[in-house]
Design a protein around this motif. Sequence first.
Motif, PDB file in Angstrom:
ATOM      1  N   THR A 164       0.836  -1.201   0.000  1.00 53.14           N
ATOM      2  CA  THR A 164       0.000   0.000   0.000  1.00 53.14           C
ATOM      3  C   THR A 164       0.873   1.253   0.000  1.00 53.14           C
ATOM      4  N   ALA A 165       1.928   1.243   0.815  1.00 55.01           N
ATOM      5  CA  ALA A 165       2.843   2.389   0.866  1.00 55.01           C
ATOM      6  C   ALA A 165       3.497   2.619  -0.494  1.00 55.01           C
ATOM      7  N   LYS A 166       3.944   1.536  -1.134  1.00 46.77           N
ATOM      8  CA  LYS A 166       4.578   1.667  -2.454  1.00 46.77           C
ATOM      9  C   LYS A 166       3.589   2.225  -3.478  1.00 46.77           C
ATOM     10  N   PHE A 167       2.359   1.733  -3.436  1.00 47.47           N
ATOM     11  CA  PHE A 167       1.330   2.202  -4.374  1.00 47.47           C
ATOM     12  C   PHE A 167       1.066   3.694  -4.194  1.00 47.47           C
ATOM     13  N   LEU A 168       0.896   4.132  -2.948  1.00 48.45           N
ATOM     14  CA  LEU A 168       0.587   5.544  -2.698  1.00 48.45           C
ATOM     15  C   LEU A 168       1.773   6.445  -3.037  1.00 48.45           C
ATOM     16  N   ALA A 169       2.983   5.988  -2.722  1.00 40.80           N
ATOM     17  CA  ALA A 169       4.169   6.790  -3.037  1.00 40.80           C
ATOM     18  C   ALA A 169       4.300   6.979  -4.547  1.00 40.80           C
ATOM     19  N   GLU A 170       4.027   5.930  -5.304  1.00 42.26           N
ATOM     20  CA  GLU A 170       4.108   6.044  -6.763  1.00 42.26           C
ATOM     21  C   GLU A 170       2.978   6.919  -7.298  1.00 42.26           C
ATOM     22  N   LYS A 171       1.786   6.760  -6.742  1.00 42.21           N
ATOM     23  CA  LYS A 171       0.631   7.532  -7.199  1.00 42.21           C
ATOM     24  C   LYS A 171       0.838   9.025  -7.016  1.00 42.21           C
ATOM     25  N   TYR A 172       1.392   9.412  -5.879  1.00 40.18           N
ATOM     26  CA  TYR A 172       1.558  10.835  -5.569  1.00 40.18           C
ATOM     27  C   TYR A 172       2.986  11.324  -5.798  1.00 40.18           C
ATOM     28  N   ASN A 173       3.836  10.459  -6.362  1.00 34.08           N
ATOM     29  CA  ASN A 173       5.242  10.812  -6.567  1.00 34.08           C
ATOM     30  C   ASN A 173       5.842  11.319  -5.261  1.00 34.08           C
ATOM     31  N   ALA A 174       5.598  10.570  -4.196  1.00 31.73           N
ATOM     32  CA  ALA A 174       5.953  10.999  -2.845  1.00 31.73           C
ATOM     33  C   ALA A 174       7.248  10.345  -2.376  1.00 31.73           C
ATOM     34  N   SER A 175       7.816  10.891  -1.324  1.00 32.68           N
ATOM     35  CA  SER A 175       8.943  10.253  -0.650  1.00 32.68           C
ATOM     36  C   SER A 175       8.436   8.979   0.009  1.00 32.68           C
ATOM     37  N   LEU A 176       9.330   7.981   0.156  1.00 33.31           N
ATOM     38  CA  LEU A 176       8.900   6.667   0.627  1.00 33.31           C
ATOM     39  C   LEU A 176       9.849   6.135   1.689  1.00 33.31           C
ATOM     40  N   CYS A 177       9.283   5.583   2.756  1.00 36.50           N
ATOM     41  CA  CYS A 177      10.088   4.965   3.809  1.00 36.50           C
ATOM     42  C   CYS A 177       9.377   3.716   4.302  1.00 36.50           C
ATOM     43  N   ILE A 178       9.911   2.551   3.965  1.00 34.00           N
ATOM     44  CA  ILE A 178       9.344   1.288   4.431  1.00 34.00           C
ATOM     45  C   ILE A 178      10.440   0.452   5.077  1.00 34.00           C
ATOM     46  N   GLY A 179      10.058  -0.406   5.993  1.00 34.04           N
ATOM     47  CA  GLY A 179      11.029  -1.220   6.705  1.00 34.04           C
ATOM     48  C   GLY A 179      11.781  -2.160   5.789  1.00 34.04           C
ATOM     49  N   GLY A 180      13.077  -2.313   6.026  1.00 33.88           N
ATOM     50  CA  GLY A 180      13.888  -3.242   5.259  1.00 33.88           C
ATOM     51  C   GLY A 180      14.375  -2.713   3.931  1.00 33.88           C
ATOM     52  N   SER A 181      14.050  -1.474   3.589  1.00 37.03           N
ATOM     53  CA  SER A 181      14.488  -0.884   2.321  1.00 37.03           C
ATOM     54  C   SER A 181      15.014   0.523   2.577  1.00 37.03           C
ATOM     55  N   GLU A 182      15.881   0.964   1.690  1.00 36.49           N
ATOM     56  CA  GLU A 182      16.417   2.319   1.811  1.00 36.49           C
ATOM     57  C   GLU A 182      15.332   3.335   1.510  1.00 36.49           C
ATOM     58  N   ALA A 183      15.238   4.355   2.335  1.00 43.29           N
ATOM     59  CA  ALA A 183      14.238   5.396   2.123  1.00 43.29           C
ATOM     60  C   ALA A 183      14.577   6.214   0.879  1.00 43.29           C
ATOM     61  N   HIS A 184      13.546   6.693   0.202  1.00 43.72           N
ATOM     62  CA  HIS A 184      13.728   7.476  -1.013  1.00 43.72           C
ATOM     63  C   HIS A 184      13.087   8.858  -0.845  1.00 43.72           C
ATOM     64  N   GLY A 185      13.846   9.883  -1.179  1.00 46.78           N
ATOM     65  CA  GLY A 185      13.307  11.240  -1.206  1.00 46.78           C
ATOM     66  C   GLY A 185      13.189  11.929   0.125  1.00 46.78           C
ATOM     67  N   LEU A 186      13.866  11.424   1.158  1.00 46.42           N
ATOM     68  CA  LEU A 186      13.733  12.050   2.477  1.00 46.42           C
ATOM     69  C   LEU A 186      14.347  13.445   2.514  1.00 46.42           C
ATOM     70  N   ASP A 187      15.470  13.634   1.831  1.00 41.69           N
ATOM     71  CA  ASP A 187      16.089  14.964   1.817  1.00 41.69           C
ATOM     72  C   ASP A 187      15.160  15.971   1.159  1.00 41.69           C
TER      73      ASP A 187
END
Length: 220
Positions: A164-187
């Motif tokens: 769900t987090a991956k779907f919403l991040a892609e839909k809104y072109n948002a920054s993403l942070c999920i467990g076990g993976s490197e966060a994207h777009g935090l800066d």
Amino acid sequence: MDKYPSEYWSILDFLKVQIPSYNSFKAIHENWIYIRHMPIYRGPARPEALGKLLSKVMIKHTKAEVAPELPPHIIIPEEVAMTEAQDKAYKQIDSSMDLVVPVEGIDDLLIQNALTKMIRMQQVSTDPSLLDIKSGSGKFEWLDEFLTDHPDEKTVVFTKWRNTAKFLAEKYNASLCIGGSEAHGLDEFREGEQCILVGTIAGMGCLLYTSPSPRDRGNH
């Protein structure tokens, strides 16, 4: 208390604190009831005793002590209606006492125990696609409206589910942070170039965020 008391058991055991077995510790310090055979957590059973036990090995500071300049945490509950298809699937799962539940639109759904049943009900009420159910989501519709009405406001969206987090991040072109993976777009989010941060509760629970506090929007 933000956690189940039993989650402290492994820490206390590792630190050689004299405590009973895990199951006994859980029974002593957690208050559970069963509704329709579903376990519902009602909070710590002996908070004062648990606090005294934890005080031997833990130091906890409040926000007022370490960052009094931060604004108060305001919680505004939002009631969101499920779509018709969501509501139907939810009721089918809720009312079934069988191991295999015939849910319209998908193959038979296996419900192994009460905990699995609770998880499936949470999934269908948030994101039916997690169960391969072709249906919209009332929470997604609400989120669309909120983000449309607040295009420049920093917003954090929490969810329990990685897909769900991956779907919403892609839909809104948002920054993403999920467990076990490197966060994207935090800066970009910290510096204000990106207004939306999406992540799992587990992933963002470990995130150190030092920018001004955004409005937190839960999507559970």
